[in-house]
Write a protein that holds these residues in place. Structure first.
Motif, PDB file in Angstrom:
ATOM      1  N   LEU A 189       5.704  84.756 -15.034  1.00  0.00           N
ATOM      2  CA  LEU A 189       5.966  86.047 -14.423  1.00  0.00           C
ATOM      3  C   LEU A 189       6.609  86.966 -15.452  1.00  0.00           C
ATOM      4  CD1 LEU A 189       5.939  87.775 -11.827  1.00  0.00           C
ATOM      5  CD2 LEU A 189       8.299  87.033 -11.457  1.00  0.00           C
ATOM      6  N   ILE A 222       8.203  82.817  -3.116  1.00  0.00           N
ATOM      7  CA  ILE A 222       6.971  82.134  -3.517  1.00  0.00           C
ATOM      8  C   ILE A 222       6.986  80.688  -3.049  1.00  0.00           C
ATOM      9  CG2 ILE A 222       5.683  81.303  -5.532  1.00  0.00           C
ATOM     10  CD1 ILE A 222       6.552  83.960  -6.907  1.00  0.00           C
ATOM     11  N   LEU A 250      -1.657  79.477  -8.473  1.00  0.00           N
ATOM     12  CA  LEU A 250      -1.066  78.156  -8.693  1.00  0.00           C
ATOM     13  C   LEU A 250      -1.865  77.037  -8.046  1.00  0.00           C
ATOM     14  CD1 LEU A 250       2.749  78.925  -8.267  1.00  0.00           C
ATOM     15  CD2 LEU A 250       1.542  78.417 -10.396  1.00  0.00           C
ATOM     16  N   PHE A 264       5.307  77.408 -12.673  1.00  0.00           N
ATOM     17  CA  PHE A 264       5.434  78.864 -12.615  1.00  0.00           C
ATOM     18  C   PHE A 264       6.794  79.229 -13.171  1.00  0.00           C
ATOM     19  CE2 PHE A 264       6.474  82.792 -10.051  1.00  0.00           C
ATOM     20  CZ  PHE A 264       5.626  83.624 -10.780  1.00  0.00           C
ATOM     21  N   VAL A 296       0.493  84.988  -6.880  1.00  0.00           N
ATOM     22  CA  VAL A 296       1.009  83.816  -7.579  1.00  0.00           C
ATOM     23  C   VAL A 296       0.570  82.535  -6.876  1.00  0.00           C
ATOM     24  CG1 VAL A 296       3.091  82.547  -8.228  1.00  0.00           C
ATOM     25  CG2 VAL A 296       2.985  85.031  -8.552  1.00  0.00           C
ATOM     26  N   ILE A 339       1.350  87.058 -15.459  1.00  0.00           N
ATOM     27  CA  ILE A 339       1.321  88.063 -14.395  1.00  0.00           C
ATOM     28  C   ILE A 339       2.426  89.076 -14.672  1.00  0.00           C
ATOM     29  CG2 ILE A 339       1.553  88.497 -11.923  1.00  0.00           C
ATOM     30  CD1 ILE A 339       0.695  85.561 -11.486  1.00  0.00           C
ATOM     31  N   VAL A 376       2.003  79.294 -15.696  1.00  0.00           N
ATOM     32  CA  VAL A 376       1.871  80.676 -15.238  1.00  0.00           C
ATOM     33  C   VAL A 376       3.224  81.351 -15.431  1.00  0.00           C
ATOM     34  CG1 VAL A 376       1.279  82.197 -13.319  1.00  0.00           C
ATOM     35  CG2 VAL A 376       0.138  79.972 -13.537  1.00  0.00           C
TER      36      VAL A 376
END
Length: 320
Positions: free
Chosen positions: A109, A18, A201, A78, A197, A153, A107
């Motif tokens: 995961l 990412i 973001l 993230f 992602v 997510i 965010v």
């Protein structure tokens, strides 16, 4: 307002990919700075060379973590729960530090299937629901001004996990997975998760503050586009030019093969996740796809199983 992003667990495969995508020409103009929070800074030297700023994180120094996040000036983070035996505790530490540092956009995961996992049968996967709850709770503490913009997510089984079994594919022409011969799952390419992602973001809400309203408060589940049982997965490989068969193995035998024939950097918690996910497949809890969000977010199509095997042609190339 400019966007400044922090990626946690950047030393891992997911965080690494990412970060590289965000630093590519496709996304680099959409933020000002990118920070990588990591337990193993030596594994992020290539990211530093690409322009990321590395923040060494120590579990024993929560106050230092808060200060590092404040000093970074990151407004968006993230969070990737680390592959660690104490995943929940460490994720809580990061979430508390994010709240204390005043980072507004968060965010997370998580894992597809976490809501269907049982505490006794799949405790590692079930932990993700607890991390989700912690994040949602922290996001609504301290009054309206302190509230954060959140998105979760839930990513499905990474297709790249199949590379762990490449030795058997190459030498014995067998794809050995302990998933039974009835139920299906829908592997998703890690690159496809990274695309979602990255787009989230760098998204911006009104006046550039917060994430786009499209993603604020969303719980997004991502799977691959095709449900496959073991036989169908082997058939997908055959479409890509690999003549292999599926073999259903017991957990014990599959664990033995994984220990003997895979790279040494596969962490114990990662292996535990794999076998818990396989048990979800056997229980029939993965017989679904969740793909409607992908194209609207990325403007692209998901990679299907034959394309995945074609992409990894060299890794799966059969021995003569």
């Amino acid at each position: 307002m400019s966007r400044s992003i922090c990626i946690t667990a950047a030393d891992g495969q997911t965080g690494h990919l990412i970060t590289k995508l965000l630093l590519s020409n496709q996304f680099r103009s959409k933020f000002t700075e990118l920070f990588c929070l990591t337990l193993r800074p030596e594994k992020c030297e290539d990211l530093a060379g690409m322009g990321a700023k590395i923040i060494a994180h120590h579990h024993s120094d929560p106050a230092g973590l808060v200060q590092s996040l404040k000093d970074s000036g990151a407004d968006t983070i993230f969070i990737i729960p680390p592959a660690h035996a104490h995943k929940l505790r460490h994720a809580r530490d990061v979430l508390k530090a994010v709240a204390a540092a005043g980072i507004k956009n968060t965010v997370l995961l998580s894992a597809a299937g976490a809501d269907l996992a049982e505490e006794k049968a799949q405790p590692h996967i079930r932990q993700f629901t607890k991390i989700e709850t912690e994040m949602m709770h922290l996001g609504h503490m301290g009054g309206m001004e302190a509230r954060t913009c959140q998105c979760i997510i839930r990513a499905g089984f990474y297709a790249e996990n199949l590379l762990l079994y490449k030795n058997d594919v190459k030498s014995r022409r067998l794809l050995c997975l302990p998933i039974g011969d009835v139920n299906s799952f829908a592997p998703i390419a890690l690159g496809d998760v990274a695309k979602v992602v990255a787009n989230i973001l760098v998204s911006k809400g009104p006046k550039g503050l917060g994430l786009s309203d499209r993603f604020r408060g969303q719980l997004i589940t991502l799977t691959g586009p095709t449900m496959c049982n073991g036989v169908e997965l082997a058939a997908a490989a055959s479409q890509a030019g690999f003549d292999i068969r599926f073999a259903d193995f017991s957990d014990t035998e599959a664990k033995r093969l994984l220990e003997l024939k895979t790279d040494s950097d596969v962490d114990g918690p990662d292996k535990q996740y794999l076998f818990e996910y396989y048990s979800l497949v056997r229980e029939g809890k993965t017989n679904y796809i969740s793909t409607l969000d992908f194209a609207p977010i990325t403007g692209e199509e998901l990679m299907n199983p034959p394309q995945f095997f074609q992409t990894h042609d060299l890794e799966f190339k059969l021995k003569k």
